[in-house]
Design an enzyme around this catalytic site. Structure first.
Site, PDB file in Angstrom:
ATOM      1  N   TRP A  82       0.804  -1.225   0.000  1.00 44.00           N
ATOM      2  CA  TRP A  82       0.000   0.000   0.000  1.00 44.00           C
ATOM      3  C   TRP A  82       0.836   1.274   0.000  1.00 44.00           C
ATOM      4  O   TRP A  82       0.317   2.349  -0.257  1.00 44.00           O
ATOM      5  CB  TRP A  82      -0.952   0.026   1.203  1.00 44.00           C
ATOM      6  N   ASN A  83       2.128   1.184   0.285  1.00 42.32           N
ATOM      7  CA  ASN A  83       2.893   2.433   0.441  1.00 42.32           C
ATOM      8  C   ASN A  83       3.280   3.079  -0.893  1.00 42.32           C
ATOM      9  O   ASN A  83       3.366   4.310  -0.985  1.00 42.32           O
ATOM     10  CB  ASN A  83       4.141   2.201   1.307  1.00 42.32           C
ATOM     11  N   LYS A  90      -2.870  -8.271  -7.591  1.00 42.21           N
ATOM     12  CA  LYS A  90      -3.675  -7.994  -6.401  1.00 42.21           C
ATOM     13  C   LYS A  90      -3.241  -6.646  -5.847  1.00 42.21           C
ATOM     14  O   LYS A  90      -2.141  -6.503  -5.308  1.00 42.21           O
ATOM     15  CB  LYS A  90      -3.501  -9.062  -5.329  1.00 42.21           C
ATOM     16  N   PRO A  91      -4.101  -5.610  -5.947  1.00 40.31           N
ATOM     17  CA  PRO A  91      -3.732  -4.314  -5.372  1.00 40.31           C
ATOM     18  C   PRO A  91      -3.855  -4.350  -3.861  1.00 40.31           C
ATOM     19  O   PRO A  91      -4.558  -5.207  -3.301  1.00 40.31           O
ATOM     20  CB  PRO A  91      -4.755  -3.355  -5.994  1.00 40.31           C
ATOM     21  N   VAL A 122       7.639  -9.504   6.605  1.00 36.08           N
ATOM     22  CA  VAL A 122       8.301 -10.802   6.705  1.00 36.08           C
ATOM     23  C   VAL A 122       7.309 -11.933   6.987  1.00 36.08           C
ATOM     24  O   VAL A 122       7.345 -12.971   6.306  1.00 36.08           O
ATOM     25  CB  VAL A 122       9.414 -10.759   7.775  1.00 36.08           C
ATOM     26  N   GLU A 139      10.323  -9.108  -1.416  1.00 33.38           N
ATOM     27  CA  GLU A 139      10.990  -7.928  -0.844  1.00 33.38           C
ATOM     28  C   GLU A 139      10.228  -7.603   0.424  1.00 33.38           C
ATOM     29  O   GLU A 139       9.073  -7.207   0.380  1.00 33.38           O
ATOM     30  CB  GLU A 139      10.967  -6.777  -1.857  1.00 33.38           C
ATOM     31  N   GLY A 182      11.045  -5.765   3.529  1.00 35.56           N
ATOM     32  CA  GLY A 182      11.209  -4.703   4.515  1.00 35.56           C
ATOM     33  C   GLY A 182      12.630  -4.592   5.034  1.00 35.56           C
ATOM     34  O   GLY A 182      13.527  -5.336   4.636  1.00 35.56           O
ATOM     35  N   CYS A 233      10.048   0.576   2.848  1.00 29.64           N
ATOM     36  CA  CYS A 233      10.881  -0.547   3.262  1.00 29.64           C
ATOM     37  C   CYS A 233      12.344  -0.152   3.324  1.00 29.64           C
ATOM     38  O   CYS A 233      13.123  -0.725   4.087  1.00 29.64           O
ATOM     39  CB  CYS A 233      10.677  -1.722   2.318  1.00 29.64           C
ATOM     40  N   GLU A 269      11.029  -3.522  12.692  1.00 30.38           N
ATOM     41  CA  GLU A 269      10.634  -2.490  11.736  1.00 30.38           C
ATOM     42  C   GLU A 269       9.396  -1.751  12.244  1.00 30.38           C
ATOM     43  O   GLU A 269       8.365  -2.364  12.498  1.00 30.38           O
ATOM     44  CB  GLU A 269      10.351  -3.127  10.374  1.00 30.38           C
ATOM     45  N   LYS A 290      19.344 -11.430   3.897  1.00 30.54           N
ATOM     46  CA  LYS A 290      18.752 -11.948   5.134  1.00 30.54           C
ATOM     47  C   LYS A 290      17.219 -11.927   5.056  1.00 30.54           C
ATOM     48  O   LYS A 290      16.653 -12.304   4.029  1.00 30.54           O
ATOM     49  CB  LYS A 290      19.304 -11.171   6.339  1.00 30.54           C
ATOM     50  N   GLY A 314      14.518 -10.522   2.259  1.00 31.63           N
ATOM     51  CA  GLY A 314      13.991 -11.211   1.089  1.00 31.63           C
ATOM     52  C   GLY A 314      15.052 -11.616   0.088  1.00 31.63           C
ATOM     53  O   GLY A 314      16.261 -11.570   0.365  1.00 31.63           O
TER      54      GLY A 314
END
Length: 499
Positions: free
Chosen positions: A166-167, A190-191, A244, A264, A266, A298, A398, A468, A471
């Protein structure tokens, strides 16, 4: 676009300016969900619903995959140059709607209009880049002797699935869908549930410019849309950006069908200020690195590691820089930071700030925006903790908001130890005037991208992805095309000439 009045008034005006039906985009058509169910994404600045969107499920996913599968042979069989022409037509159509995209980004994510527009333009640049790279692809010849001819061809998977965060909805759509389509695949997208509108608009414009079924957009929840998409036997590749835990769940689901994934997931990214750095420049850079998009990135610069010799000077300059990042109406000219993306996320960020106090870190400034005019929205001020121990939870987990953490180090080895002392490894920033220190630190820091005397350095052609728990897989570069294709080796026997 220019809106005047109170926060509530400007956003009411903006919602009235949305002149579009938002639906699932399947096989070139805008549709309702098969179930007839809907949901309402919310404007985080005023906590008001924006519009109605279909809430799709496995039935709609099946229809979208079927459409994408039917279109895959035609799309994948085109010359790359023909695909490039069509992709550029799609990009041109989206550029014609930049104002609409920017408005949707401001309403559904809370981005300031200027930044929302820039994010869309950036995503379209990546889409065009992929189209060009795909045209330039060449085959590989493998020398094997006089009696055979061996080469490697790259083929698309067919149907691919992209699950967007969403960001940065359109920016990440450009990263993911652009690579998939340029490589010859079709896409089921998928949005993000909190912010589906701009991706639906992109899908509707794709339906006007690309063959039917090449781009399909299926809005809905992760359980109702994401899981059936990942688990579908005709989906050959999945790309996901998000947390994650969700990434780990996607890996488990994809394992059942042995579907390759790009994840991917974060970061908890360090920005190291060495004693020979330009302190004022470093302060301005890391403030932008931490506060852009209200820290909801991220690759946000969250952990600021400063050498003890310049700590006091840096802190003073840095806190002064944060004055330019106070939150405000994302529809107002000059706003640098809007609200957090939704109320639940506001609560999560605030919980971490409470945790920082409990763990004994020193809160220098920040917290919720205490202003009656903004009381209905998810506004959070730039927030800074000092005296942070690397083992604290706030130093390890995070937060994903406008919260940064100051650490002090005494020598190079300690800086690298703190920088690498988390489970993440996505990005890192380094501020130094010494090229040797820069190169050495870039090698020693465990991160997929390292930016020296700058931040947010991802441009088309530079691979982006993590180490790590951040991702695996790479986006934004030629590697992304390769990750959306399968390599096939062909070895042909060559007989002696018959004459």
């Amino acid at each position: 676009m220019h809106y005047t009045g109170t926060l509530q008034e400007t956003h009411a005006q903006a919602r009235e300016d949305i002149d579009r039906e938002f639906g699932a985009v399947i096989d070139g058509e805008t549709r309702s969900a098969a179930s007839g169910e809907t949901f309402e994404p919310t404007d985080p600045a005023v906590n008001e619903p924006i519009t109605t969107v279909p809430s799709c499920d496995a039935t709609d996913v099946e229809a979208a995959v079927e459409a994408a599968d039917a279109a895959a042979d035609e799309w994948g069989g085109m010359d790359a140059s023909d695909r490039e022409d069509l992709l550029r037509e799609w990009v041109a159509a989206m550029r014609d709607h930049l104002d609409e995209f920017a408005l949707l980004g401001a309403l559904e994510v809370g981005k300031p209009l200027e930044f929302a527009r820039a994010d869309v333009e950036n995503g379209l640049d990546f889409l065009e880049y992929y189209a060009s790279v795909a045209v330039a692809e060449t085959g590989e010849y493998v020398p094997t002797g006089d009696d055979s001819h061996t080469y490697v061809r790259r083929e698309p998977y067919g149907v691919t699935g992209q699950i967007l965060p969403w960001n940065y909805p359109i920016l990440l759509m450009g990263w993911k869908v652009g690579a998939a389509l340029a490589a010859g695949n079709t896409a089921v997208v998928k949005p993000p549930s909190p912010a589906p509108l701009s991706v639906i608009l992109a899908g509707q414009l794709a339906a006007e410019t690309l063959p039917d079924g090449v781009v399909n957009v299926v809005p809905g929840s992760g359980s109702e849309v994401g899981d059936p998409l990942i688990d579908h036997p005709r989906v050959g590749k999945i790309s996901f950006t998000g947390s994650v835990p969700v990434g780990q769940a996607i890996m488990r689901t994809a394992a059942d069908t042995v579907t390759p994934v790009t994840l991917e997931l974060g970061g908890k990214n360090p920005f190291i200020v060495f004693p020979d750095a330009d302190v004022e420049e470093a302060a301005a850079t890391v403030a932008t690195g931490g506060m852009y998009n209200a820290g909801q990135s991220c690759d946000s610069a969250t952990r600021i590691l400063v050498h003890e010799d310049v700590k006091e000077e840096f802190r003073e300059a840095y806190l002064e820089e944060l004055d330019g990042w106070e939150p405000g109406d994302p529809l107002a000219e000059g706003t640098t930071m809007g609200p957090l993306a939704y109320g639940g996320h506001f609560d999560d960020v605030d919980d971490y700030v409470d945790l920082g106090r409990e763990e004994g870190a020193t809160l220098l400034r920040g917290g919720p925006l205490e202003d009656e005019d903004y009381a209905d929205g998810a506004f959070y001020r730039p927030t800074v903790f000092d005296d942070v121990d690397p083992e604290m939870r706030i130093a390890q987990e995070e937060v994903f908001g406008p919260v940064q953490f100051l650490f002090e180090f005494g020598d190079y080895e300690e800086a690298i130890e703190i920088a690498n002392g988390v489970d993440y490894g996505l990005t890192a920033g380094i501020a130094t005037g010494n090229p040797s220190v820069a190169h050495r630190a870039a090698a020693d820091v465990e991160a997929g991208s390292v930016w020296v005397n700058r931040y947010f350095g991802t441009v088309p052609g530079t691979p982006f992805g993590g180490f790590k728990q951040s991702g695996f897989g790479r986006e934004c570069a030629a590697q992304a095309i390769e990750e959306h294709q399968r390599a096939k080796s062909v070895n042909m026997a060559i007989d002696e000439p018959p004459y």
